[in-house]
Design a protein around this motif. Structure first.
Motif, PDB file in Angstrom:
ATOM      1  N   GLY A 105      19.862 -17.516 123.717  1.00  0.00           N
ATOM      2  CA  GLY A 105      20.348 -16.890 124.875  1.00  0.00           C
ATOM      3  C   GLY A 105      21.595 -16.772 124.965  1.00  0.00           C
ATOM      4  O   GLY A 105      22.348 -16.947 126.248  1.00  0.00           O
ATOM      5  N   ARG A 106      22.600 -16.879 123.965  1.00  0.00           N
ATOM      6  CA  ARG A 106      24.020 -16.634 123.899  1.00  0.00           C
ATOM      7  C   ARG A 106      24.469 -15.435 123.335  1.00  0.00           C
ATOM      8  O   ARG A 106      25.107 -15.564 122.198  1.00  0.00           O
ATOM      9  N   PRO A 107      24.172 -14.213 123.817  1.00  0.00           N
ATOM     10  CA  PRO A 107      24.371 -12.978 123.100  1.00  0.00           C
ATOM     11  C   PRO A 107      26.207 -13.017 123.153  1.00  0.00           C
ATOM     12  O   PRO A 107      26.455 -12.279 121.880  1.00  0.00           O
ATOM     13  N   ASP A 108      26.926 -13.372 124.006  1.00  0.00           N
ATOM     14  CA  ASP A 108      28.187 -13.139 123.580  1.00  0.00           C
ATOM     15  C   ASP A 108      28.782 -14.182 122.472  1.00  0.00           C
ATOM     16  O   ASP A 108      29.624 -13.702 121.592  1.00  0.00           O
ATOM     17  N   ARG A 109      28.331 -15.261 122.199  1.00  0.00           N
ATOM     18  CA  ARG A 109      28.626 -16.049 120.946  1.00  0.00           C
ATOM     19  C   ARG A 109      27.970 -15.388 119.745  1.00  0.00           C
ATOM     20  O   ARG A 109      28.526 -15.267 118.582  1.00  0.00           O
ATOM     21  N   ALA A 110      26.832 -14.812 119.965  1.00  0.00           N
ATOM     22  CA  ALA A 110      26.125 -14.083 118.822  1.00  0.00           C
ATOM     23  C   ALA A 110      26.930 -13.072 118.287  1.00  0.00           C
ATOM     24  O   ALA A 110      27.264 -12.706 117.159  1.00  0.00           O
ATOM     25  N   LEU A 111      27.377 -12.188 119.358  1.00  0.00           N
ATOM     26  CA  LEU A 111      28.343 -10.933 118.975  1.00  0.00           C
ATOM     27  C   LEU A 111      29.577 -11.574 118.327  1.00  0.00           C
ATOM     28  O   LEU A 111      30.123 -10.884 117.274  1.00  0.00           O
ATOM     29  N   ASP A 112      30.114 -12.529 118.732  1.00  0.00           N
ATOM     30  CA  ASP A 112      31.276 -13.099 117.807  1.00  0.00           C
ATOM     31  C   ASP A 112      30.856 -13.654 116.200  1.00  0.00           C
ATOM     32  O   ASP A 112      31.785 -13.197 115.662  1.00  0.00           O
ATOM     33  N   ARG A 113      30.029 -14.043 116.179  1.00  0.00           N
ATOM     34  CA  ARG A 113      29.439 -14.480 114.886  1.00  0.00           C
ATOM     35  C   ARG A 113      29.061 -13.236 114.132  1.00  0.00           C
ATOM     36  O   ARG A 113      29.601 -13.171 112.842  1.00  0.00           O
ATOM     37  N   ALA A 115      20.533  -4.396 113.934  1.00  0.00           N
ATOM     38  CA  ALA A 115      19.783  -4.675 115.296  1.00  0.00           C
ATOM     39  C   ALA A 115      19.785  -5.408 116.228  1.00  0.00           C
ATOM     40  O   ALA A 115      19.800  -5.515 117.387  1.00  0.00           O
ATOM     41  N   ARG A 116      19.983  -6.685 115.424  1.00  0.00           N
ATOM     42  CA  ARG A 116      20.158  -8.071 116.416  1.00  0.00           C
ATOM     43  C   ARG A 116      21.584  -7.799 116.948  1.00  0.00           C
ATOM     44  O   ARG A 116      21.773  -8.329 118.177  1.00  0.00           O
ATOM     45  N   GLU A 117      22.705  -7.328 116.326  1.00  0.00           N
ATOM     46  CA  GLU A 117      23.823  -7.179 117.124  1.00  0.00           C
ATOM     47  C   GLU A 117      23.643  -5.944 118.339  1.00  0.00           C
ATOM     48  O   GLU A 117      24.359  -6.076 119.372  1.00  0.00           O
ATOM     49  N   ALA A 118      22.801  -5.049 118.221  1.00  0.00           N
ATOM     50  CA  ALA A 118      22.313  -4.217 119.157  1.00  0.00           C
ATOM     51  C   ALA A 118      21.793  -4.859 120.512  1.00  0.00           C
ATOM     52  O   ALA A 118      22.145  -4.404 121.446  1.00  0.00           O
ATOM     53  N   GLU A 119      20.885  -5.969 120.085  1.00  0.00           N
ATOM     54  CA  GLU A 119      20.422  -6.611 121.138  1.00  0.00           C
ATOM     55  C   GLU A 119      21.404  -7.466 121.921  1.00  0.00           C
ATOM     56  O   GLU A 119      21.296  -7.605 123.187  1.00  0.00           O
ATOM     57  N   ALA A 120      22.204  -8.023 121.117  1.00  0.00           N
ATOM     58  CA  ALA A 120      23.243  -8.846 121.727  1.00  0.00           C
ATOM     59  C   ALA A 120      24.408  -7.899 122.744  1.00  0.00           C
ATOM     60  O   ALA A 120      24.615  -8.065 123.886  1.00  0.00           O
ATOM     61  N   ARG A 121      24.534  -6.644 122.325  1.00  0.00           N
ATOM     62  CA  ARG A 121      25.249  -5.697 123.125  1.00  0.00           C
ATOM     63  C   ARG A 121      24.745  -5.343 124.231  1.00  0.00           C
ATOM     64  O   ARG A 121      25.110  -5.240 125.219  1.00  0.00           O
ATOM     65  N   MET A 122      23.481  -5.240 124.073  1.00  0.00           N
ATOM     66  CA  MET A 122      22.548  -4.722 125.076  1.00  0.00           C
ATOM     67  C   MET A 122      22.488  -5.843 126.308  1.00  0.00           C
ATOM     68  O   MET A 122      22.640  -5.835 127.468  1.00  0.00           O
TER      69      MET A 122
END
Length: 302
Positions: free
Chosen positions: A206-214, A240-247
């Motif tokens: 549940g940390r999409p901002d950190r995921a996008l940074d990674r 696809a996971r990056e897309a989920e983070a952005r969404m």
């Protein structure tokens, strides 16, 4: 029998591993099965030394492991389980800790895909118990990343964070090793891949901002960046996971752009893993189906 035949099997399996990256599971599965039959036939009919026998059993383990992986990516999970059982048996006969750990790590990936993170964590922990015998920090890094994914999927924040820290520490140690000191079975694992795995953990936690940074770091890791051209299926899944983070961060335009890049990157290469990832992404995007750019993407990928 000359030990040179074992060298030929090792070279053939090294080639198969890389062919899977480019050609996809469907084509490589048949070749892996043929290679497995050839190794098993040699074990049954040829005369060889104890050392060569161990190498042949290790080759059988890797051939069965590739059969399991390609069966999984072809959507045949039950068949993949059968091959992993056979691969583990052969690796045990070879008394080869690296081959054993590699089989366990891929088996864990299958269990994770089947929705059983606890079993995945148990398999990787078993693999990690062999680390002192293997002495390959790059393999340790890969295994800890797998362990982190299992803990993250189970929403075990502290355990996932500890495993990720261990993965990055091991990768730092791996920089001091030569390629010859690293098992070829982890040729695909580099810093960019580790960032991608870490981003996937952050997304599950549940940390999409950190995921996008990674995910961004994976592409910016200089000479150690994620190799998109060499791994189209994995790249598509990570996009696809990056897309989920952005969404999750409210950037629908960015999410659709990442999703389109994923579809383009795959280029029609068949993959059950990708089909599952795309299905999950489409389900989440459907909640925003009233947005024109999202609706267009959903229609194009229906």
């Amino acid at each position: 029998m000359s030990p040179g035949l074992a060298d030929l099997f090792d070279h053939a399996l090294m080639t198969l591993r890389r062919q899977d990256d480019y050609l996809g599971a469907g084509q490589v599965h048949a070749s892996a099965r043929a290679q497995l039959r050839l190794v098993v036939g040699t074990l049954k009919t040829a005369s060889y030394s104890e050392e060569t026998g161990r190498r042949l059993h290790a080759a059988a383990a890797e051939a069965a492991r590739i059969c399991g992986w390609t069966a999984y990516d072809s959507g045949r999970q039950a068949l993949a389980e059968e091959y992993y059982v056979a691969a583990l048996r052969a690796a045990t006969s070879a008394a080869d800790p690296a081959a054993t750990a590699n089989v366990l790590s891929y088996w864990a990936a299958l269990r994770l895909a089947e929705g059983d993170p606890a079993s995945a964590a148990t398999l990787v922990t078993d693999a990690l118990s062999r680390s002192p015998q293997i002495g390959a920090p790059a393999m340790d890094a890969m295994l800890y990343a797998r362990l982190a994914r299992a803990h993250a999927r189970a929403r075990e924040h502290r355990a996932a964070t500890r495993a990720l820290g261990a993965a990055f520490d091991a990768y730092d140690r791996a920089r001091d090793r030569t390629p010859e000191e690293t098992p070829d079975c982890v040729y695909w694992f580099n810093l960019g891949e580790l960032y991608m795995q870490a981003g996937s953990c952050d997304l599950d936690l549940g940390r999409p901002d950190r995921a996008l940074d990674r995910f961004t770091s994976a592409a910016a890791a200089r000479d150690d960046a994620y190799r998109e051209d060499e791994f189209p299926r994995s790249t598509a899944i990570f996009l696809a996971r990056e897309a989920e983070a952005r969404m999750a961060l409210g950037d629908l335009d960015g999410a659709v752009e990442s999703a389109r890049r994923a579809v383009d990157r795959l280029g029609g290469l068949p993959s059950a893993r990708w089909t599952s990832s795309l299905g999950d992404l489409r389900t989440k995007l459907a909640d925003h189906g009233g947005v024109p750019v999202v609706r267009e993407f959903l229609e194009q990928t229906a």
